[in-house]
Design an enzyme around this catalytic site. Sequence first.
Site, PDB file in Angstrom:
ATOM      1  N   SER A 252       0.850  -1.194   0.000  1.00 57.83           N
ATOM      2  CA  SER A 252       0.000   0.000   0.000  1.00 57.83           C
ATOM      3  C   SER A 252       0.880   1.235   0.000  1.00 57.83           C
ATOM      4  O   SER A 252       1.968   1.231   0.564  1.00 57.83           O
ATOM      5  CB  SER A 252      -0.873   0.006   1.251  1.00 57.83           C
ATOM      6  OG  SER A 252      -0.034   0.093   2.388  1.00 57.83           O
ATOM      7  N   LYS A 253       0.376   2.293  -0.626  1.00 52.64           N
ATOM      8  CA  LYS A 253       1.222   3.471  -0.803  1.00 52.64           C
ATOM      9  C   LYS A 253       1.538   4.160   0.511  1.00 52.64           C
ATOM     10  O   LYS A 253       2.477   4.936   0.594  1.00 52.64           O
ATOM     11  CB  LYS A 253       0.594   4.435  -1.803  1.00 52.64           C
ATOM     12  CG  LYS A 253      -0.717   5.037  -1.376  1.00 52.64           C
ATOM     13  CD  LYS A 253      -1.244   5.963  -2.455  1.00 52.64           C
ATOM     14  CE  LYS A 253      -2.639   6.435  -2.087  1.00 52.64           C
ATOM     15  NZ  LYS A 253      -3.401   6.940  -3.176  1.00 52.64           N
ATOM     16  N   ARG A 254       0.754   3.884   1.543  1.00 50.89           N
ATOM     17  CA  ARG A 254       1.041   4.476   2.852  1.00 50.89           C
ATOM     18  C   ARG A 254       2.350   3.914   3.417  1.00 50.89           C
ATOM     19  O   ARG A 254       3.056   4.572   4.151  1.00 50.89           O
ATOM     20  CB  ARG A 254      -0.109   4.168   3.811  1.00 50.89           C
ATOM     21  CG  ARG A 254      -0.406   5.268   4.811  1.00 50.89           C
ATOM     22  CD  ARG A 254      -1.788   5.068   5.414  1.00 50.89           C
ATOM     23  NE  ARG A 254      -1.846   3.853   6.221  1.00 50.89           N
ATOM     24  CZ  ARG A 254      -1.451   3.775   7.479  1.00 50.89           C
ATOM     25  NH1 ARG A 254      -0.961   4.820   8.096  1.00 50.89           N
ATOM     26  NH2 ARG A 254      -1.539   2.640   8.151  1.00 50.89           N
TER      27      ARG A 254
END
Length: 498
Positions: A252-254
């Site tokens: 996930s980009k987080r």
Amino acid sequence: MTVRVRIAPSPTGDPHVGTAYIALFNYCFAKQHGGQFILRIEDTDQTRSTPESEQAILDALRWVGLDWDEGPDVGGPHGPYRQSERMEIYRQYAEQLVAQDQAFYCFMTAQELADEREAQLAAGEPPRYAGASLNLSEAEVQAKLAQGLPHVIRMKIPTEGLCVIADRLRGEVEIPWDQVDMQILLKSDGMPTYHLANVVDDHLMGITHVIRGEEWIPSAPKHQLLYQYFGWKMPELVHMPLLRNPDKSKLSKRKNPTSILFYKRFGIMPEALLNYLGRMGYSFADEREMFDLESMVESFNIERVSLGGPVFDFEKLQWLNGEWMRSVPLEKLWGSIQDWAINSEYISHVAPLVLPRVRSFSELFKAATPLFNGYPDISADSFEQGDEETLAQLQFLLWRLEAPGAWDKPRIETEIKTLAEQMQLKLRAFMPPLFIAICGSKNAVSVMDTMAVIGPDLTRNRLRHGIEVLGGVSKKATKRLEKRYQALNALDEGDTGP
Ligand code: GLU
């Protein structure tokens, strides 16, 4: 039989490393068998699909070095390769299944479906379509159609028993039919859903093997049943393990940059990125770590894919990239570096920012650092006030800048000013943390210009990096911040509204 495989990305955002990963395995499988690799754009979700995203996916895949034999830009005998251009095809197949009594018109309204769902949840049952329209008589259906009532077409699904799916890597996967919903095939606006369009197109395009991410396993029973209903041979299924963050959660980009454009902008060589993706869940019999596409094709064996979730670790990718930089001839390396940012186009953006600040060539490098580095070298102490407010500020700006739209200085300026106003901060107070997160120092080239020049991918990830350096935002804190962010924006809309 000629092997024909495809990737079918939906153009709804930045080109994802997961798309390149799946594309790579499809590509190797096709080439190894002397087959064809097809690119199909699945843009049936017209509200989320954009031509910019499609172009970015095509560019990013070409940049890593994967080329397709048939696709929307190169054409081919089975086109069009963009689902939005194939719309009339899908309805006729949905109608065919209705005629065969394997699908049915459903006239339930959104409200009725929501009520049904609520009642099921209240009774502790899994929410599902209970089949209200399943037993309408032919006359009832015709009467409703004549009235022009909105409707969808759903496929019939057995209510009991087990569906057995054969997966090349997993053997037989059993999924109870009662876990499979009566899938909508054609929406009320006449658009097909992914499931119908995907199966119809795979068949019409002669796809022999479907190699895709494991998140699609729960959809496989519906697809298998559709093939049976149509009397078509189903392609062989290969569900690849999903890429994971270092904590094993889904990439996930987080927690990890996911856009291919970020890695390009960061200065990763395409060969290294492809090599790294090739190592995700796969290893050579001789366990070598560095390989190019050609040698991967040569010794490829799909059976060697291992199912333990492969971890995408940016540190390891950087290590591998360093190895690549040292292993290619200097001339090639120099060419790659020029493509990256040492070219007259990029320098023409950098020069106006840097020149006013220097007295000699030797001062150029320091002044230009924010325009060339990846992440600034900062710690929590770099921020004067590394408090919750600073974190909130960076996070809110990140959310604003994650929204799609133009990427230029006027937009960046508007986003910053609007947010500062919303947070009731003077720009003088708002800007310093931004300077630290983006440029690494308060005494640097203009931060807004820097953001415009380095582009959205690097900007967003420098903001994420700043947030990480300040201790990160837990899930709970994210919820709190989301509420506050929504309140700020609601207030704003109230102010400027009619
Ligand atoms: N459009 C789907 C996606 O975005 C394709 C999945 C498949 O390969 O069947 O991943």
